[in-house]
Design an enzyme around this catalytic site. Sequence first.
Site, mmCIF file in Angstrom:
data_model
loop_
_atom_site.group_PDB
_atom_site.id
_atom_site.type_symbol
_atom_site.label_atom_id
_atom_site.label_comp_id
_atom_site.label_asym_id
_atom_site.label_seq_id
_atom_site.Cartn_x
_atom_site.Cartn_y
_atom_site.Cartn_z
ATOM 1 N N ASN A 1 -3.664 6.089 -0.352
ATOM 2 C CA ASN A 1 -3.004 6.312 0.935
ATOM 3 C C ASN A 1 -2.286 7.656 1.011
ATOM 4 O O ASN A 1 -2.053 8.173 2.107
ATOM 5 C CB ASN A 1 -2.054 5.159 1.254
ATOM 6 N N GLU B 1 -6.201 -0.575 -7.259
ATOM 7 C CA GLU B 1 -5.231 0.472 -7.604
ATOM 8 C C GLU B 1 -4.024 -0.244 -8.225
ATOM 9 O O GLU B 1 -3.341 -1.013 -7.536
ATOM 10 C CB GLU B 1 -4.858 1.197 -6.301
ATOM 11 N N HIS C 1 -2.970 -3.108 -5.697
ATOM 12 C CA HIS C 1 -3.364 -2.721 -4.335
ATOM 13 C C HIS C 1 -4.870 -2.874 -4.169
ATOM 14 O O HIS C 1 -5.641 -2.116 -4.756
ATOM 15 C CB HIS C 1 -2.906 -1.273 -4.062
ATOM 16 N N SER D 1 0.819 -1.202 0.000
ATOM 17 C CA SER D 1 0.000 0.000 0.000
ATOM 18 C C SER D 1 0.854 1.253 0.000
ATOM 19 O O SER D 1 0.313 2.347 0.015
ATOM 20 C CB SER D 1 -0.932 -0.017 1.203
HETATM 21 C C1 LIG Z 1 -4.801 0.953 4.182
HETATM 22 C C2 LIG Z 1 -4.839 0.471 2.783
HETATM 23 O O1 LIG Z 1 -3.814 0.369 2.174
HETATM 24 C C3 LIG Z 1 -6.039 0.196 2.051
HETATM 25 C C4 LIG Z 1 -7.295 -0.090 2.729
HETATM 26 O O2 LIG Z 1 -7.752 -1.190 2.706
HETATM 27 S S1 LIG Z 1 -8.019 1.225 3.455
HETATM 28 C C5 LIG Z 1 -9.537 0.577 4.001
HETATM 29 C C6 LIG Z 1 -10.546 0.617 2.921
HETATM 30 N N1 LIG Z 1 -11.801 0.165 3.450
HETATM 31 C C7 LIG Z 1 -12.711 1.014 3.911
HETATM 32 O O3 LIG Z 1 -12.563 2.228 3.873
HETATM 33 C C8 LIG Z 1 -13.938 0.358 4.462
HETATM 34 C C9 LIG Z 1 -14.921 1.346 4.955
HETATM 35 N N2 LIG Z 1 -16.075 0.635 5.467
HETATM 36 C C10 LIG Z 1 -17.076 0.176 4.662
HETATM 37 O O4 LIG Z 1 -17.073 0.383 3.463
HETATM 38 C C11 LIG Z 1 -18.181 -0.577 5.352
HETATM 39 O O5 LIG Z 1 -18.178 -0.247 6.706
HETATM 40 C C12 LIG Z 1 -18.026 -2.130 5.185
HETATM 41 C C13 LIG Z 1 -18.155 -2.503 3.711
HETATM 42 C C14 LIG Z 1 -16.716 -2.664 5.738
HETATM 43 C C15 LIG Z 1 -19.135 -2.798 5.967
HETATM 44 O O6 LIG Z 1 -20.332 -2.190 5.607
HETATM 45 P P1 LIG Z 1 -21.718 -2.500 6.366
HETATM 46 O O7 LIG Z 1 -22.791 -1.813 5.626
HETATM 47 O O8 LIG Z 1 -21.560 -2.317 7.819
HETATM 48 O O9 LIG Z 1 -21.742 -4.036 6.237
HETATM 49 P P2 LIG Z 1 -22.672 -4.965 5.458
HETATM 50 O O10 LIG Z 1 -24.059 -4.437 5.354
HETATM 51 O O11 LIG Z 1 -22.447 -6.242 6.168
HETATM 52 O O12 LIG Z 1 -22.001 -5.064 3.999
HETATM 53 C C16 LIG Z 1 -22.008 -4.042 2.999
HETATM 54 C C17 LIG Z 1 -22.150 -4.699 1.653
HETATM 55 O O13 LIG Z 1 -21.115 -5.680 1.457
HETATM 56 C C18 LIG Z 1 -21.680 -6.978 1.256
HETATM 57 N N3 LIG Z 1 -20.829 -7.969 1.920
HETATM 58 C C19 LIG Z 1 -20.489 -8.012 3.211
HETATM 59 N N4 LIG Z 1 -19.645 -9.024 3.437
HETATM 60 C C20 LIG Z 1 -19.441 -9.630 2.266
HETATM 61 C C21 LIG Z 1 -18.633 -10.730 1.856
HETATM 62 N N5 LIG Z 1 -17.882 -11.395 2.731
HETATM 63 N N6 LIG Z 1 -18.620 -11.063 0.559
HETATM 64 C C22 LIG Z 1 -19.374 -10.369 -0.328
HETATM 65 N N7 LIG Z 1 -20.144 -9.318 -0.012
HETATM 66 C C23 LIG Z 1 -20.190 -8.954 1.274
HETATM 67 C C24 LIG Z 1 -23.051 -6.902 1.861
HETATM 68 O O14 LIG Z 1 -23.920 -7.837 1.287
HETATM 69 C C25 LIG Z 1 -23.467 -5.483 1.528
HETATM 70 O O15 LIG Z 1 -23.836 -5.387 0.157
HETATM 71 P P3 LIG Z 1 -25.178 -4.601 -0.285
HETATM 72 O O16 LIG Z 1 -24.943 -3.184 0.123
HETATM 73 O O17 LIG Z 1 -25.242 -4.811 -1.771
HETATM 74 O O18 LIG Z 1 -26.260 -5.271 0.480
#
Ligand SMILES: CC(=O)CC(=O)SCCNC(=O)CCNC(=O)[C@H](O)C(C)(C)COP(=O)(O)OP(=O)(O)OC[C@H]1O[C@@H](n2cnc3c(N)ncnc32)[C@H](O)[C@@H]1OP(=O)(O)O
Length: 287
Positions: free
Chosen positions: A193, A155, A143, A122
Amino acid sequence: MALQNVRTVGVVGCGLMGSGIAEVCARAGFQVIVREVNEELLRKGLDRIRASMAKAVERGKLSAAEMEAAWGHIRGTLRMEDFAACDLVIEAVVEDMPTKKQVFAELDRICPPHAVLASNTSSLSITELGSVTRRPEKVIGFHFFNPVPVMPLLEIVIGLQTAEETVALGRALAERLNKTVVISKDRPGFIVNRLLIPYLLDAIRLLEEGVATMEDIDTAIRLGLNHPMGPFTLMDFVGLDTLLFIADAMFEEFKDPRYAAPPLLRRMVAAGWLGRKSGKGFYTYAA
Ligand SMILES: CC(=O)CC(=O)SCCNC(=O)CCNC(=O)[C@H](O)C(C)(C)COP(=O)(O)OP(=O)(O)OC[C@H]1O[C@@H](n2cnc3c(N)ncnc32)[C@H](O)[C@@H]1OP(=O)(O)O
């Protein structure tokens, strides 16, 4: 190397990111070999994949038959030598340059000459990772974002020596995995990032200055900006050790105080408070 010739994808590391990458590749129909360093980590990683697939079934994203088919495509291993069977290997080990360089040198020795070697880094340099191989034109950054099965972005990071053909394979892979591609040059933090890390570190500084509570900072960002998670929830989700690795790598390159890790973050990592995965970070999580 064109994507239609890729049969087997290797994934190095079955932590938060490696398990997600292995899952989406298996769900897209590739044979997947995923490697961990010991039995316990491998078992935990495979359990995480199975739980995530079960959740996808529960949410109606995957049928039970598709889950079993995808599960049947995944093979766990402790041996790097098993990557000799792979056409594409995606590295997702700890965010530490010496460790990643060692993995890339080993992959270069083990994998067939046509194989593409990608890193899920990342923040670290793809060009530098390519420099320890005899195939820098086949080294690229893929990424992914956590949780990999849910986040729709890939990415792609292009090192100075990455070939156009390797980028084309990345684009085709993203399409197969149903991800949208953005392309970044090989600069620390790439696109996401570069913007995310100073924001997260500033949230810790805001807390340390006593401007607001972490709950209120999280609520402000969630409800005021419509982000799915506030910064403290997101840091716990990403892992505080990973955040610290990224911040240190970016500070090392830019020498810009925006990327300097606040002392509280370093001490929390020293205490083993790594976020959701360790049960405690800024917040406390039930086991
Ligand atoms: C640091 C780095 O280098 C890079 C990084 O990774 S930075 C981090 C990037 N990630 C983020 O910013 C995550 C931010 N958070 C989110 O987007 C949300 O909180 C989350 C997606 C994690 C959870 O969202 P939520 O609404 O609480 O959960 P939930 O309702 O269970 O799931 C959201 C969607 O994903 C789907 N889903 C959940 N788990 C799943 C799985 N294991 N497989 C497939 N789909 C899934 C759900 O069905 C739902 O889809 P719909 O909207 O179509 O119904």
